[in-house]
Motif scaffolding. Sequence first.
Motif, PDB file in Angstrom:
ATOM      1  N   ASP A   1      39.100  24.497  40.689  1.00 40.00           N
ATOM      2  CA  ASP A   1      38.122  25.247  41.050  1.00 40.00           C
ATOM      3  C   ASP A   1      37.618  26.514  39.109  1.00 40.00           C
ATOM      4  OD1 ASP A   1      35.084  26.603  41.744  1.00 40.00           O
ATOM      5  OD2 ASP A   1      36.326  28.346  42.519  1.00 40.00           O
ATOM      6  N   LEU A   2      37.975  25.409  38.172  1.00 37.69           N
ATOM      7  CA  LEU A   2      38.484  25.876  36.803  1.00 37.69           C
ATOM      8  C   LEU A   2      37.007  26.293  36.304  1.00 37.69           C
ATOM      9  CD1 LEU A   2      40.688  23.053  35.142  1.00 37.69           C
ATOM     10  CD2 LEU A   2      41.669  24.997  36.537  1.00 37.69           C
ATOM     11  N   ASN A   3      36.194  26.402  36.682  1.00 39.33           N
ATOM     12  CA  ASN A   3      34.969  26.898  36.922  1.00 39.33           C
ATOM     13  C   ASN A   3      34.525  27.801  37.412  1.00 39.33           C
ATOM     14  OD1 ASN A   3      34.669  25.134  34.723  1.00 39.33           O
ATOM     15  ND2 ASN A   3      33.313  24.005  35.531  1.00 39.33           N
ATOM     16  N   GLY A   4      35.547  28.597  38.336  1.00 36.71           N
ATOM     17  CA  GLY A   4      35.068  29.584  39.588  1.00 36.71           C
ATOM     18  C   GLY A   4      34.937  30.745  38.549  1.00 36.71           C
ATOM     19  N   ASP A   5      33.938  31.675  38.920  1.00 36.20           N
ATOM     20  CA  ASP A   5      34.114  33.108  37.448  1.00 36.20           C
ATOM     21  C   ASP A   5      34.991  34.016  38.817  1.00 36.20           C
ATOM     22  OD1 ASP A   5      34.154  35.083  36.156  1.00 36.20           O
ATOM     23  OD2 ASP A   5      32.007  35.761  36.759  1.00 36.20           O
TER      24      ASP A   5
ATOM     25  N   VAL B   1      49.295  40.245  43.020  1.00 35.24           N
ATOM     26  CA  VAL B   1      49.497  39.443  43.413  1.00 35.24           C
ATOM     27  C   VAL B   1      48.743  38.417  42.204  1.00 35.24           C
ATOM     28  CG1 VAL B   1      48.250  37.200  44.634  1.00 35.24           C
ATOM     29  CG2 VAL B   1      48.233  39.572  45.117  1.00 35.24           C
ATOM     30  N   GLY B   2      47.276  39.117  41.596  1.00 35.38           N
ATOM     31  CA  GLY B   2      47.309  37.987  40.249  1.00 35.38           C
ATOM     32  C   GLY B   2      46.254  37.645  39.764  1.00 35.38           C
ATOM     33  N   GLY B   3      46.589  35.890  39.812  1.00 36.52           N
ATOM     34  CA  GLY B   3      45.856  35.267  40.128  1.00 36.52           C
ATOM     35  C   GLY B   3      45.449  33.930  40.943  1.00 36.52           C
ATOM     36  N   ILE B   4      44.639  34.024  41.607  1.00 36.18           N
ATOM     37  CA  ILE B   4      44.293  32.740  43.093  1.00 36.18           C
ATOM     38  C   ILE B   4      43.292  32.509  42.643  1.00 36.18           C
ATOM     39  CG2 ILE B   4      43.953  33.286  45.355  1.00 36.18           C
ATOM     40  CD1 ILE B   4      45.370  35.298  46.014  1.00 36.18           C
ATOM     41  N   ARG B   5      42.996  30.796  43.308  1.00 35.11           N
ATOM     42  CA  ARG B   5      42.045  30.174  43.630  1.00 35.11           C
ATOM     43  C   ARG B   5      41.523  29.613  44.597  1.00 35.11           C
ATOM     44  NH1 ARG B   5      39.756  29.250  38.651  1.00 35.11           N
ATOM     45  NH2 ARG B   5      40.637  30.348  36.932  1.00 35.11           N
ATOM     46  N   ILE B   6      40.080  29.829  44.764  1.00 33.74           N
ATOM     47  CA  ILE B   6      40.330  28.744  46.078  1.00 33.74           C
ATOM     48  C   ILE B   6      40.335  27.390  46.078  1.00 33.74           C
ATOM     49  CG2 ILE B   6      38.846  28.527  48.309  1.00 33.74           C
ATOM     50  CD1 ILE B   6      40.024  31.502  48.234  1.00 33.74           C
ATOM     51  N   LEU B   7      41.230  26.485  46.438  1.00 35.48           N
ATOM     52  CA  LEU B   7      40.725  25.144  46.251  1.00 35.48           C
ATOM     53  C   LEU B   7      39.949  24.372  46.731  1.00 35.48           C
ATOM     54  CD1 LEU B   7      44.151  24.242  46.212  1.00 35.48           C
ATOM     55  CD2 LEU B   7      43.203  24.849  44.456  1.00 35.48           C
ATOM     56  N   LYS B   8      39.514  23.884  45.561  1.00 39.14           N
ATOM     57  CA  LYS B   8      38.151  22.333  46.905  1.00 39.14           C
ATOM     58  C   LYS B   8      38.713  21.782  47.801  1.00 39.14           C
ATOM     59  CE  LYS B   8      34.561  24.054  44.402  1.00 39.14           C
ATOM     60  NZ  LYS B   8      32.893  23.679  43.106  1.00 39.14           N
ATOM     61  N   GLN B   9      39.842  21.516  48.635  1.00 34.67           N
ATOM     62  CA  GLN B   9      39.616  20.386  49.356  1.00 34.67           C
ATOM     63  C   GLN B   9      38.875  19.481  49.985  1.00 34.67           C
ATOM     64  OE1 GLN B   9      44.089  21.261  51.254  1.00 34.67           O
ATOM     65  NE2 GLN B   9      43.344  23.479  50.550  1.00 34.67           N
ATOM     66  N   GLU B  10      39.768  18.799  50.360  1.00 31.31           N
ATOM     67  CA  GLU B  10      38.437  17.293  50.847  1.00 31.31           C
ATOM     68  C   GLU B  10      38.881  17.888  52.511  1.00 31.31           C
ATOM     69  OE1 GLU B  10      40.325  13.251  50.342  1.00 31.31           O
ATOM     70  OE2 GLU B  10      41.656  14.233  49.738  1.00 31.31           O
ATOM     71  N   PRO B  11      37.360  17.892  53.046  1.00 31.68           N
ATOM     72  CA  PRO B  11      36.787  18.729  54.137  1.00 31.68           C
ATOM     73  C   PRO B  11      38.156  17.728  55.658  1.00 31.68           C
ATOM     74  CG  PRO B  11      34.552  17.974  52.366  1.00 31.68           C
ATOM     75  CD  PRO B  11      35.943  17.664  52.180  1.00 31.68           C
ATOM     76  N   TRP B  12      37.890  16.668  56.270  1.00 32.61           N
ATOM     77  CA  TRP B  12      38.364  16.292  56.377  1.00 32.61           C
ATOM     78  C   TRP B  12      40.244  17.466  56.553  1.00 32.61           C
ATOM     79  CZ3 TRP B  12      40.234  15.737  61.311  1.00 32.61           C
ATOM     80  CH2 TRP B  12      41.399  14.281  61.677  1.00 32.61           C
ATOM     81  N   GLU B  13      40.934  16.266  55.319  1.00 34.93           N
ATOM     82  CA  GLU B  13      41.970  17.135  55.639  1.00 34.93           C
ATOM     83  C   GLU B  13      42.310  18.441  55.805  1.00 34.93           C
ATOM     84  OE1 GLU B  13      43.770  15.961  51.534  1.00 34.93           O
ATOM     85  OE2 GLU B  13      45.351  17.673  51.648  1.00 34.93           O
TER      86      GLU B  13
ATOM     87  N   GLN C   1      34.907  43.261  40.936  1.00 36.12           N
ATOM     88  CA  GLN C   1      34.003  43.901  41.733  1.00 36.12           C
ATOM     89  C   GLN C   1      35.176  44.353  43.259  1.00 36.12           C
ATOM     90  OE1 GLN C   1      30.611  40.205  42.483  1.00 36.12           O
ATOM     91  NE2 GLN C   1      30.293  42.041  43.705  1.00 36.12           N
ATOM     92  N   PHE C   2      36.189  43.858  43.070  1.00 32.47           N
ATOM     93  CA  PHE C   2      37.364  44.333  43.819  1.00 32.47           C
ATOM     94  C   PHE C   2      37.710  45.499  43.553  1.00 32.47           C
ATOM     95  CE2 PHE C   2      38.409  39.214  44.593  1.00 32.47           C
ATOM     96  CZ  PHE C   2      36.898  39.300  46.442  1.00 32.47           C
ATOM     97  N   CYS C   3      37.478  46.141  42.477  1.00 29.80           N
ATOM     98  CA  CYS C   3      37.828  47.185  41.609  1.00 29.80           C
ATOM     99  C   CYS C   3      37.651  47.829  42.541  1.00 29.80           C
ATOM    100  CB  CYS C   3      37.629  46.999  40.476  1.00 29.80           C
ATOM    101  SG  CYS C   3      39.422  46.171  40.290  1.00 29.80           S
ATOM    102  N   SER C   4      36.395  48.365  43.047  1.00 32.47           N
ATOM    103  CA  SER C   4      36.067  49.716  43.914  1.00 32.47           C
ATOM    104  C   SER C   4      36.614  49.582  45.179  1.00 32.47           C
ATOM    105  CB  SER C   4      34.754  49.437  44.082  1.00 32.47           C
ATOM    106  OG  SER C   4      33.961  48.132  44.335  1.00 32.47           O
ATOM    107  N   ASP C   5      37.004  49.546  45.492  1.00 36.97           N
ATOM    108  CA  ASP C   5      38.277  49.028  46.975  1.00 36.97           C
ATOM    109  C   ASP C   5      39.493  49.802  46.546  1.00 36.97           C
ATOM    110  OD1 ASP C   5      38.370  49.203  50.258  1.00 36.97           O
ATOM    111  OD2 ASP C   5      40.517  48.240  49.144  1.00 36.97           O
ATOM    112  N   GLU C   6      40.172  50.340  46.670  1.00 33.29           N
ATOM    113  CA  GLU C   6      41.586  50.852  46.210  1.00 33.29           C
ATOM    114  C   GLU C   6      43.083  49.880  47.230  1.00 33.29           C
ATOM    115  OE1 GLU C   6      44.683  54.700  47.988  1.00 33.29           O
ATOM    116  OE2 GLU C   6      42.355  54.670  48.684  1.00 33.29           O
ATOM    117  N   THR C   7      42.090  49.708  48.534  1.00 30.25           N
ATOM    118  CA  THR C   7      42.916  47.942  48.183  1.00 30.25           C
ATOM    119  C   THR C   7      42.929  47.272  48.017  1.00 30.25           C
ATOM    120  OG1 THR C   7      43.061  49.524  50.958  1.00 30.25           O
ATOM    121  CG2 THR C   7      44.605  47.189  50.302  1.00 30.25           C
ATOM    122  N   LEU C   8      41.672  47.061  47.864  1.00 34.02           N
ATOM    123  CA  LEU C   8      41.409  45.107  47.347  1.00 34.02           C
ATOM    124  C   LEU C   8      42.628  44.958  45.142  1.00 34.02           C
ATOM    125  CD1 LEU C   8      38.122  44.370  48.842  1.00 34.02           C
ATOM    126  CD2 LEU C   8      40.877  43.036  48.375  1.00 34.02           C
ATOM    127  N   ASN C   9      41.858  46.986  45.351  1.00 31.12           N
ATOM    128  CA  ASN C   9      42.849  47.029  43.942  1.00 31.12           C
ATOM    129  C   ASN C   9      43.862  46.596  43.365  1.00 31.12           C
ATOM    130  OD1 ASN C   9      42.176  47.862  41.075  1.00 31.12           O
ATOM    131  ND2 ASN C   9      42.187  49.441  41.437  1.00 31.12           N
TER     132      ASN C   9
END
Length: 252
Positions: free
Chosen positions: A53-57, A78-90, A64-72
Amino acid sequence: MCGQCFRWVQGEDGSFSGVAYGRFLRVAQMDNTLVFYNTPINDFNEIWVEYFDLNGDYDSMKAQFCSDETLNMATKQVGGIRILKQEPWEAICSFIISQNNNIPRIKGIIDRLCKEFGQPLENEEYTFPTADRIAQCSLEDLAPLRAGFRAKYILDAAQKISSKEVSIDTLWQEDTAVAQKELMKIKGIGPKVADCALLFGFYKLDAFPIDVWIKKVLKTYYPDGFPNDYKQYAGVAQQYLFHYIRTQQLSY
DNA sequence: AGCCAGGGTCTGC
DNA sequence: GCAGACCATGGC
């Protein structure tokens, strides 16, 4: 790179090796640069850009998450996290295996599944077997996986998906709630496993898997409920919160 | 030895 | 609807 996928192993040099979409890849991160070893440019453009997901923003989501204390706090720690686009069945199969299980053993079961029923690639690596292949198996065939009570769930998933009784090809265009209900037709898939499959295998960023750790987060930081503002990216927020609460405990 | 692991099913109120 | 036993296996 831990928790949402189970097929990547870190080498002594720090690089990661794994298989996705039928291809073996070794990749390393050096500061802000990703290094893809021995990768045809076509594979990079057509597979790995999507997969990682290298083009994900993510910057705008984090903003947006900064507006919530815990999420901030979570995004900062945690730093950098990306949601992988894995194969559905896998993804479906992997998170069935993950239930009431620990990560080292989940990896072991998936490893044996691929070695036993996948296609061989280079470096003693194997593809993830197709649902059609697993659907041909009996429960006894799956015994070497030592998946325990989950074996019958794996089989039911493979059979229903192979027969199109549960159609996963069109699931990505359904609402997350509808898709969740569809996946839960499979034995061994409840709300949490379905949400994990949707988040990591169908790129449903609004899927919000609730496991024991997230329950702890909700109880501790969101006693009045998780804010509705982040509904669209709740799954991304979930990943930050998950790793945040995990790193506060003594963990793997 | 006994508990726990990124849950779900099945049963019984 | 909701609580509680039970589920296989392996690591600690």
